[in-house]
Design a protein around this motif. Structure first.
Motif, PDB file in Angstrom:
ATOM      1  N   UNK A 150       0.855  -1.192   0.000  1.00  0.00           N
ATOM      2  CA  UNK A 150       0.000   0.000   0.000  1.00  0.00           C
ATOM      3  C   UNK A 150       0.891   1.242   0.000  1.00  0.00           C
ATOM      4  N   UNK A 151       1.943   1.221   0.815  1.00  0.00           N
ATOM      5  CA  UNK A 151       2.838   2.371   0.928  1.00  0.00           C
ATOM      6  C   UNK A 151       3.739   2.541  -0.295  1.00  0.00           C
ATOM      7  N   UNK A 152       4.294   1.451  -0.798  1.00  0.00           N
ATOM      8  CA  UNK A 152       5.294   1.541  -1.870  1.00  0.00           C
ATOM      9  C   UNK A 152       4.711   1.386  -3.270  1.00  0.00           C
ATOM     10  N   UNK A 153       3.559   0.760  -3.377  1.00  0.00           N
ATOM     11  CA  UNK A 153       3.010   0.496  -4.705  1.00  0.00           C
ATOM     12  C   UNK A 153       3.785  -0.605  -5.395  1.00  0.00           C
ATOM     13  N   UNK A 154       3.738  -0.596  -6.724  1.00  0.00           N
ATOM     14  CA  UNK A 154       4.431  -1.610  -7.516  1.00  0.00           C
ATOM     15  C   UNK A 154       5.309  -0.918  -8.558  1.00  0.00           C
ATOM     16  N   UNK A 155       6.401  -0.303  -8.111  1.00  0.00           N
ATOM     17  CA  UNK A 155       7.214   0.502  -9.027  1.00  0.00           C
ATOM     18  C   UNK A 155       8.132  -0.297  -9.955  1.00  0.00           C
ATOM     19  N   UNK A 156       8.272  -1.607  -9.728  1.00  0.00           N
ATOM     20  CA  UNK A 156       9.180  -2.428 -10.525  1.00  0.00           C
ATOM     21  C   UNK A 156       8.458  -3.598 -11.166  1.00  0.00           C
ATOM     22  N   UNK A 157       8.917  -3.981 -12.342  1.00  0.00           N
ATOM     23  CA  UNK A 157       8.370  -5.153 -13.024  1.00  0.00           C
ATOM     24  C   UNK A 157       6.842  -5.108 -13.037  1.00  0.00           C
ATOM     25  N   UNK A 158       6.288  -3.982 -13.450  1.00  0.00           N
ATOM     26  CA  UNK A 158       4.854  -3.788 -13.324  1.00  0.00           C
ATOM     27  C   UNK A 158       4.284  -2.958 -14.467  1.00  0.00           C
ATOM     28  N   UNK A 159       2.990  -3.109 -14.642  1.00  0.00           N
ATOM     29  CA  UNK A 159       2.278  -2.275 -15.607  1.00  0.00           C
ATOM     30  C   UNK A 159       2.335  -0.807 -15.174  1.00  0.00           C
ATOM     31  N   UNK A 160       2.290  -0.556 -13.873  1.00  0.00           N
ATOM     32  CA  UNK A 160       2.384   0.819 -13.371  1.00  0.00           C
ATOM     33  C   UNK A 160       3.693   1.465 -13.804  1.00  0.00           C
ATOM     34  N   UNK A 161       4.802   0.743 -13.684  1.00  0.00           N
ATOM     35  CA  UNK A 161       6.110   1.275 -14.078  1.00  0.00           C
ATOM     36  C   UNK A 161       6.156   1.512 -15.583  1.00  0.00           C
ATOM     37  N   UNK A 162       5.615   0.575 -16.352  1.00  0.00           N
ATOM     38  CA  UNK A 162       5.582   0.722 -17.804  1.00  0.00           C
ATOM     39  C   UNK A 162       4.784   1.959 -18.204  1.00  0.00           C
ATOM     40  N   UNK A 163       3.616   2.126 -17.604  1.00  0.00           N
ATOM     41  CA  UNK A 163       2.773   3.282 -17.926  1.00  0.00           C
ATOM     42  C   UNK A 163       3.434   4.593 -17.495  1.00  0.00           C
ATOM     43  N   UNK A 164       4.123   4.588 -16.362  1.00  0.00           N
ATOM     44  CA  UNK A 164       4.812   5.798 -15.894  1.00  0.00           C
ATOM     45  C   UNK A 164       5.936   6.171 -16.854  1.00  0.00           C
ATOM     46  N   UNK A 165       6.716   5.189 -17.305  1.00  0.00           N
ATOM     47  CA  UNK A 165       7.777   5.476 -18.295  1.00  0.00           C
ATOM     48  C   UNK A 165       7.181   6.010 -19.579  1.00  0.00           C
ATOM     49  N   UNK A 166       6.094   5.464 -20.013  1.00  0.00           N
ATOM     50  CA  UNK A 166       5.440   5.911 -21.240  1.00  0.00           C
ATOM     51  C   UNK A 166       4.945   7.350 -21.118  1.00  0.00           C
ATOM     52  N   UNK A 167       4.375   7.685 -19.971  1.00  0.00           N
ATOM     53  CA  UNK A 167       3.893   9.069 -19.743  1.00  0.00           C
ATOM     54  C   UNK A 167       5.057  10.042 -19.744  1.00  0.00           C
ATOM     55  N   UNK A 168       6.204   9.653 -19.162  1.00  0.00           N
ATOM     56  CA  UNK A 168       7.368  10.540 -19.144  1.00  0.00           C
ATOM     57  C   UNK A 168       7.905  10.779 -20.559  1.00  0.00           C
ATOM     58  N   UNK A 169       7.866   9.760 -21.406  1.00  0.00           N
ATOM     59  CA  UNK A 169       8.362   9.897 -22.779  1.00  0.00           C
ATOM     60  C   UNK A 169       7.417  10.673 -23.668  1.00  0.00           C
ATOM     61  N   UNK A 170       6.122  10.570 -23.410  1.00  0.00           N
ATOM     62  CA  UNK A 170       5.102  11.221 -24.247  1.00  0.00           C
ATOM     63  C   UNK A 170       4.239  12.150 -23.395  1.00  0.00           C
ATOM     64  N   UNK A 171       4.774  13.294 -23.000  1.00  0.00           N
ATOM     65  CA  UNK A 171       4.006  14.192 -22.103  1.00  0.00           C
ATOM     66  C   UNK A 171       2.834  14.807 -22.754  1.00  0.00           C
TER      67      UNK A 171
END
Length: 171
Positions: A150-171
């Motif tokens: 709950x506190x850390x989320x799923x920042x690694x090996x995850x769809x969340x990380x993939x989507x976050x990287x994608x948002x950073x590349x395509x603002x």
């Protein structure tokens, strides 16, 4: 001669620091896999159990709820479930399945972990409340296991990380 020894010592220290940093980085992944698999299994087990999703009878959700009603911490919560035990059984099973899949995929990881924590909390306060000693009941341990996610989320090996990287590349 001492120069070679010092270089090897530094290289060993760097490897140790590197290993420790990697271990810290990936520390929650085994917990995430365990909880995700366990909740997927629990949800599927309930959905495929021929006795569980019934209002009454041996092994049914209705029988379970009647059995724990007077010993639960919040009898009103059990009474609410008893208004539609089959609906409640489906809600728990589908909730466990959604939480497990979300946790394994790392999709909305904090939300999935919060769902797992809430399911575990509700089961602890109803089904396993009277387990003594308290550490024999697994629902409290599951609740505590969900909190780091709950506190850390799923920042690694995850769809969340993939989507976050994608948002950073395509603002």
């Amino acid at each position: 001669m001492s120069h070679g020894y010092a270089t090897r010592e530094r290289a060993g220290a760097d490897r140790t620091r590197g290993w420790r940093a990697t271990a810290r980085t990936y520390a929650l992944v085994p917990l995430r896999v365990f909880l995700g698999v366990t909740f997927v299994y629990a949800g599927l087990d309930k959905l495929t159990d021929s006795a569980f999703l019934h209002a009454s009878g041996t092994g049914s959700i209705g029988e379970l709820m009647h059995g724990v009603r007077d010993s639960s911490a919040i009898p009103a919560l059990v009474d609410l479930a008893l208004k539609s035990p089959v609906g409640f059984g489906y809600a728990i099973a589908l909730g466990e399945l959604a939480v497990g899949i979300g946790t394994l995929l790392g999709l909305f990881g904090r939300l999935a972990a919060l769902g797992g924590a809430l399911i575990s909390l509700s089961l602890w306060l109803t089904v396993s409340w009277q387990t003594t000693p308290y550490y024999y009941g697994n629902d409290l341990a599951y609740l505590m296991a969900w909190l780091p996610l709950v506190l850390a989320g799923t920042p690694l090996l995850s769809a969340d990380a993939f989507l976050a990287r994608r948002r950073r590349r395509n603002p």
